[in-house]
Design a protein around this motif. Structure first.
Motif, PDB file in Angstrom:
ATOM      1  N   HIS A 127       0.826  -1.203   0.000  1.00 48.16           N
ATOM      2  CA  HIS A 127       0.000   0.000   0.000  1.00 48.16           C
ATOM      3  C   HIS A 127       0.864   1.258   0.000  1.00 48.16           C
ATOM      4  O   HIS A 127       1.854   1.352   0.730  1.00 48.16           O
ATOM      5  CB  HIS A 127      -0.899   0.009   1.246  1.00 48.16           C
ATOM      6  N   SER A 128       0.509   2.216  -0.856  1.00 50.19           N
ATOM      7  CA  SER A 128       1.075   3.566  -0.846  1.00 50.19           C
ATOM      8  C   SER A 128       2.606   3.534  -0.965  1.00 50.19           C
ATOM      9  O   SER A 128       3.135   2.997  -1.933  1.00 50.19           O
ATOM     10  CB  SER A 128       0.603   4.296   0.407  1.00 50.19           C
ATOM     11  N   TYR A 129       3.331   4.077   0.012  1.00 48.60           N
ATOM     12  CA  TYR A 129       4.793   4.029  -0.058  1.00 48.60           C
ATOM     13  C   TYR A 129       5.278   2.589  -0.134  1.00 48.60           C
ATOM     14  O   TYR A 129       6.285   2.293  -0.793  1.00 48.60           O
ATOM     15  CB  TYR A 129       5.405   4.740   1.146  1.00 48.60           C
ATOM     16  N   GLY A 130       4.572   1.677   0.529  1.00 48.81           N
ATOM     17  CA  GLY A 130       4.923   0.264   0.424  1.00 48.81           C
ATOM     18  C   GLY A 130       4.783  -0.250  -0.992  1.00 48.81           C
ATOM     19  O   GLY A 130       5.503  -1.164  -1.412  1.00 48.81           O
ATOM     20  N   GLY A 131       3.833   0.325  -1.760  1.00 42.51           N
ATOM     21  CA  GLY A 131       3.699  -0.030  -3.164  1.00 42.51           C
ATOM     22  C   GLY A 131       4.929   0.369  -3.959  1.00 42.51           C
ATOM     23  O   GLY A 131       5.375  -0.350  -4.864  1.00 42.51           O
ATOM     24  N   LYS A 132       5.479   1.533  -3.643  1.00 47.79           N
ATOM     25  CA  LYS A 132       6.729   1.943  -4.286  1.00 47.79           C
ATOM     26  C   LYS A 132       7.820   0.915  -3.999  1.00 47.79           C
ATOM     27  O   LYS A 132       8.571   0.505  -4.900  1.00 47.79           O
ATOM     28  CB  LYS A 132       7.170   3.316  -3.767  1.00 47.79           C
ATOM     29  N   LEU A 133       7.909   0.498  -2.740  1.00 45.90           N
ATOM     30  CA  LEU A 133       8.926  -0.473  -2.351  1.00 45.90           C
ATOM     31  C   LEU A 133       8.721  -1.806  -3.065  1.00 45.90           C
ATOM     32  O   LEU A 133       9.688  -2.430  -3.523  1.00 45.90           O
ATOM     33  CB  LEU A 133       8.905  -0.668  -0.832  1.00 45.90           C
ATOM     34  N   TYR A 160       1.721   7.012 -10.468  1.00 46.68           N
ATOM     35  CA  TYR A 160       2.894   7.534 -11.182  1.00 46.68           C
ATOM     36  C   TYR A 160       3.086   9.013 -10.871  1.00 46.68           C
ATOM     37  O   TYR A 160       4.119   9.429 -10.377  1.00 46.68           O
ATOM     38  CB  TYR A 160       2.707   7.277 -12.677  1.00 46.68           C
ATOM     39  N   ARG A 161       2.062   9.815 -11.148  1.00 45.89           N
ATOM     40  CA  ARG A 161       2.156  11.250 -10.890  1.00 45.89           C
ATOM     41  C   ARG A 161       1.219  11.638  -9.748  1.00 45.89           C
ATOM     42  O   ARG A 161       0.072  11.198  -9.690  1.00 45.89           O
ATOM     43  CB  ARG A 161       1.793  12.045 -12.148  1.00 45.89           C
ATOM     44  N   TYR A 162       1.727  12.512  -8.867  1.00 47.52           N
ATOM     45  CA  TYR A 162       0.926  12.982  -7.742  1.00 47.52           C
ATOM     46  C   TYR A 162      -0.144  13.977  -8.199  1.00 47.52           C
ATOM     47  O   TYR A 162       0.032  14.697  -9.181  1.00 47.52           O
ATOM     48  CB  TYR A 162       1.806  13.665  -6.701  1.00 47.52           C
ATOM     49  N   ASP A 163      -1.205  14.021  -7.431  1.00 51.95           N
ATOM     50  CA  ASP A 163      -2.236  15.035  -7.641  1.00 51.95           C
ATOM     51  C   ASP A 163      -1.890  16.282  -6.825  1.00 51.95           C
ATOM     52  O   ASP A 163      -2.758  16.930  -6.236  1.00 51.95           O
ATOM     53  CB  ASP A 163      -3.600  14.477  -7.229  1.00 51.95           C
ATOM     54  N   ILE A 164      -0.612  16.578  -6.753  1.00 52.17           N
ATOM     55  CA  ILE A 164      -0.064  17.706  -5.997  1.00 52.17           C
ATOM     56  C   ILE A 164       1.149  18.198  -6.778  1.00 52.17           C
ATOM     57  O   ILE A 164       1.915  17.389  -7.310  1.00 52.17           O
ATOM     58  CB  ILE A 164       0.409  17.278  -4.584  1.00 52.17           C
ATOM     59  N   GLU A 165       1.347  19.473  -6.838  1.00 51.07           N
ATOM     60  CA  GLU A 165       2.553  19.991  -7.471  1.00 51.07           C
ATOM     61  C   GLU A 165       3.781  19.535  -6.676  1.00 51.07           C
ATOM     62  O   GLU A 165       3.779  19.599  -5.439  1.00 51.07           O
ATOM     63  CB  GLU A 165       2.515  21.516  -7.523  1.00 51.07           C
ATOM     64  N   ARG A 194      14.239  10.195   5.696  1.00 53.21           N
ATOM     65  CA  ARG A 194      14.814   9.779   4.403  1.00 53.21           C
ATOM     66  C   ARG A 194      13.721   9.321   3.433  1.00 53.21           C
ATOM     67  O   ARG A 194      13.880   9.424   2.222  1.00 53.21           O
ATOM     68  CB  ARG A 194      15.856   8.678   4.615  1.00 53.21           C
ATOM     69  N   GLU A 195      12.621   8.808   3.967  1.00 55.67           N
ATOM     70  CA  GLU A 195      11.465   8.502   3.120  1.00 55.67           C
ATOM     71  C   GLU A 195      10.849   9.786   2.587  1.00 55.67           C
ATOM     72  O   GLU A 195      10.579   9.927   1.391  1.00 55.67           O
ATOM     73  CB  GLU A 195      10.402   7.722   3.899  1.00 55.67           C
ATOM     74  N   ALA A 196      10.598  10.708   3.503  1.00 55.16           N
ATOM     75  CA  ALA A 196       9.948  11.957   3.110  1.00 55.16           C
ATOM     76  C   ALA A 196      10.780  12.710   2.078  1.00 55.16           C
ATOM     77  O   ALA A 196      10.239  13.295   1.137  1.00 55.16           O
ATOM     78  CB  ALA A 196       9.713  12.825   4.352  1.00 55.16           C
ATOM     79  N   ASP A 197      12.103  12.672   2.237  1.00 58.39           N
ATOM     80  CA  ASP A 197      12.976  13.392   1.306  1.00 58.39           C
ATOM     81  C   ASP A 197      12.927  12.799  -0.101  1.00 58.39           C
ATOM     82  O   ASP A 197      13.247  13.488  -1.077  1.00 58.39           O
ATOM     83  CB  ASP A 197      14.421  13.368   1.811  1.00 58.39           C
ATOM     84  N   GLU A 198      12.538  11.535  -0.218  1.00 61.04           N
ATOM     85  CA  GLU A 198      12.555  10.849  -1.513  1.00 61.04           C
ATOM     86  C   GLU A 198      11.215  10.910  -2.235  1.00 61.04           C
ATOM     87  O   GLU A 198      11.114  10.543  -3.410  1.00 61.04           O
ATOM     88  CB  GLU A 198      12.964   9.384  -1.303  1.00 61.04           C
ATOM     89  N   VAL A 199      10.185  11.368  -1.537  1.00 61.95           N
ATOM     90  CA  VAL A 199       8.836  11.323  -2.096  1.00 61.95           C
ATOM     91  C   VAL A 199       8.741  12.044  -3.441  1.00 61.95           C
ATOM     92  O   VAL A 199       8.177  11.520  -4.410  1.00 61.95           O
ATOM     93  CB  VAL A 199       7.829  11.916  -1.086  1.00 61.95           C
ATOM     94  N   ALA A 200       9.274  13.243  -3.534  1.00 60.99           N
ATOM     95  CA  ALA A 200       9.131  14.040  -4.754  1.00 60.99           C
ATOM     96  C   ALA A 200       9.859  13.425  -5.944  1.00 60.99           C
ATOM     97  O   ALA A 200       9.563  13.757  -7.101  1.00 60.99           O
ATOM     98  CB  ALA A 200       9.630  15.461  -4.515  1.00 60.99           C
ATOM     99  N   ARG A 201      10.782  12.517  -5.695  1.00 57.99           N
ATOM    100  CA  ARG A 201      11.562  11.903  -6.769  1.00 57.99           C
ATOM    101  C   ARG A 201      10.850  10.712  -7.401  1.00 57.99           C
ATOM    102  O   ARG A 201      11.345  10.134  -8.369  1.00 57.99           O
ATOM    103  CB  ARG A 201      12.930  11.450  -6.231  1.00 57.99           C
ATOM    104  N   TRP A 202       9.690  10.313  -6.869  1.00 54.59           N
ATOM    105  CA  TRP A 202       9.064   9.080  -7.315  1.00 54.59           C
ATOM    106  C   TRP A 202       8.781   9.005  -8.815  1.00 54.59           C
ATOM    107  O   TRP A 202       9.067   7.963  -9.431  1.00 54.59           O
ATOM    108  CB  TRP A 202       7.782   8.817  -6.521  1.00 54.59           C
ATOM    109  N   PRO A 203       8.230  10.020  -9.468  1.00 59.02           N
ATOM    110  CA  PRO A 203       7.972   9.868 -10.914  1.00 59.02           C
ATOM    111  C   PRO A 203       9.217   9.478 -11.702  1.00 59.02           C
ATOM    112  O   PRO A 203       9.151   8.635 -12.608  1.00 59.02           O
ATOM    113  CB  PRO A 203       7.435  11.245 -11.318  1.00 59.02           C
ATOM    114  N   GLY A 204      10.366  10.056 -11.367  1.00 53.56           N
ATOM    115  CA  GLY A 204      11.602   9.688 -12.049  1.00 53.56           C
ATOM    116  C   GLY A 204      12.037   8.267 -11.720  1.00 53.56           C
ATOM    117  O   GLY A 204      12.524   7.536 -12.592  1.00 53.56           O
TER     118      GLY A 204
END
Length: 314
Positions: free
Chosen positions: A126-132, A153-158, A199-209
């Motif tokens: 789920h959520s961040y766990g889905g990324k993992l 893939y893309r957030y509904d947030i800038e 370290r999780e929070a710092d990586e959130v914005a990088r997810w699309p890449g």
């Protein structure tokens, strides 16, 4: 090692467990089928700001994935990701996705040394766990299939707004309408909620890449679910087309929408429906796996019988 955890209520048949993986001691919850011979092992991976108990919700008996999965013949192992639970003291800042993927892969190896796993491992995340789960599947041959909810893939947030949004409670984005949850949900959360490591929070914005890079390497069946009231991710038709185009190497890809659900699907009234759909998907993967293993060795194809993409709307 099994350890008591009196601070966290557990459903019948669910017990705490600790496992060492890649030098990290992780707290987990375990439920096994009554005969001890699982059809397969389902590893459940929680999102940011939650813990393993997300998959053993106490507000209503219908919520627990652990009891449902064990009752249908699966072993279910829900872990506290690195930086949560027992590992939080050693890893207060958490780990990156790449580091956590190494731990998750080692965890599955460690578990298989001690417990019967049936046909192998499925990941439900789920959520961040889905990324993992996606990162792990892109680099490890161990998962047979993935079921991911609340991750796109893309957030509904800038992107520039993500740090500010994450620093707040984000109640509406996480939960949606209160009618979607049993009455005791927010009184029963207890030890399920935990701070997201930095370290999780710092990586959130990088997810699309990160997703762009890993998606072509996901070569196992994948089911993705967006809640009707999902507010973190873009999940319209054009957004789903972007996702499916990038996951073209998955032998089977399903993108579904769960009605009457918010982002935290497994804690709402829709939990049982979602969990049954996920388990049904894994059953189909098991049938395909058996069929594949029945073919001559030279005909060694991916688990899914044929490539397909289904995108049902509700």
């Amino acid at each position: 090692m099994e350890t008591p955890n009196r601070s966290q209520p557990l459903s019948a048949g669910v017990r705490p467990l600790t496992l060492d993986a890649a030098g990290v001691t992780l707290s987990c919850l375990l439920a096994e089928p009554p005969d001890g011979q699982p059809r397969a092992t389902l590893v459940a991976v929680h999102g940011g700001g939650m813990r393993a108990g997300y998959f053993d919700g106490q507000a209503h008996p219908d919520l627990s994935l652990l009891t449902l999965g064990a009752g249908l013949g699966f072993t279910v192992l829900a872990l506290d990701r690195p930086g949560y639970g027992l590992s939080a003291e050693r890893l207060p800042a958490g780990q990156t996705l790449a580091e956590q993927a190494e731990v998750l892969d080692a965890l599955m190896d460690r578990f298989a040394q001690r417990y019967p796993t049936g046909a192998g491992f499925f990941l439900l995340a789920h959520s961040y766990g889905g990324k993992l789960a996606l990162v792990t599947a892109a680099h490890s041959p161990r998962p047979l299939a993935l079921d991911v909810s609340g991750c796109g893939y893309r957030y509904d947030i800038e992107p520039a707004e993500l740090p500010r949004v994450l620093s707040r409670s984000s109640w509406g984005r996480n939960w949606g309408p209160l009618r979607l949850y049993p009455p005791d949900t927010f009184r029963s959360l207890g030890t399920l909620v935990a701070p997201m490591p930095v370290r999780e929070a710092d990586e959130v914005a990088r997810w699309p890449g990160i997703f762009d890079d890993l998606a072509p390497r996901v070569r196992v069946p994948l089911r993705m679910t967006f809640a009707e009231h999902e507010a973190w991710w873009l999940h319209g038709e054009r957004d789903i087309a972007e996702i499916t185009a990038r996951l073209a190497t998955a032998p089977e890809l399903r993108v579904e929408h769960q009605p009457d659900a918010g982002h935290n699907i497994s804690l709402g009234w829709a939990a049982r429906s979602y969990h049954l759909r996920a388990l049904g998907f894994f059953e189909e993967c098991l049938a395909a796996l058996r069929a594949r293993r029945g073919r001559p060795a030279a005909d060694d194809r991916p688990v899914a019988a044929s490539p397909s993409v289904t995108v049902p709307r509700v």
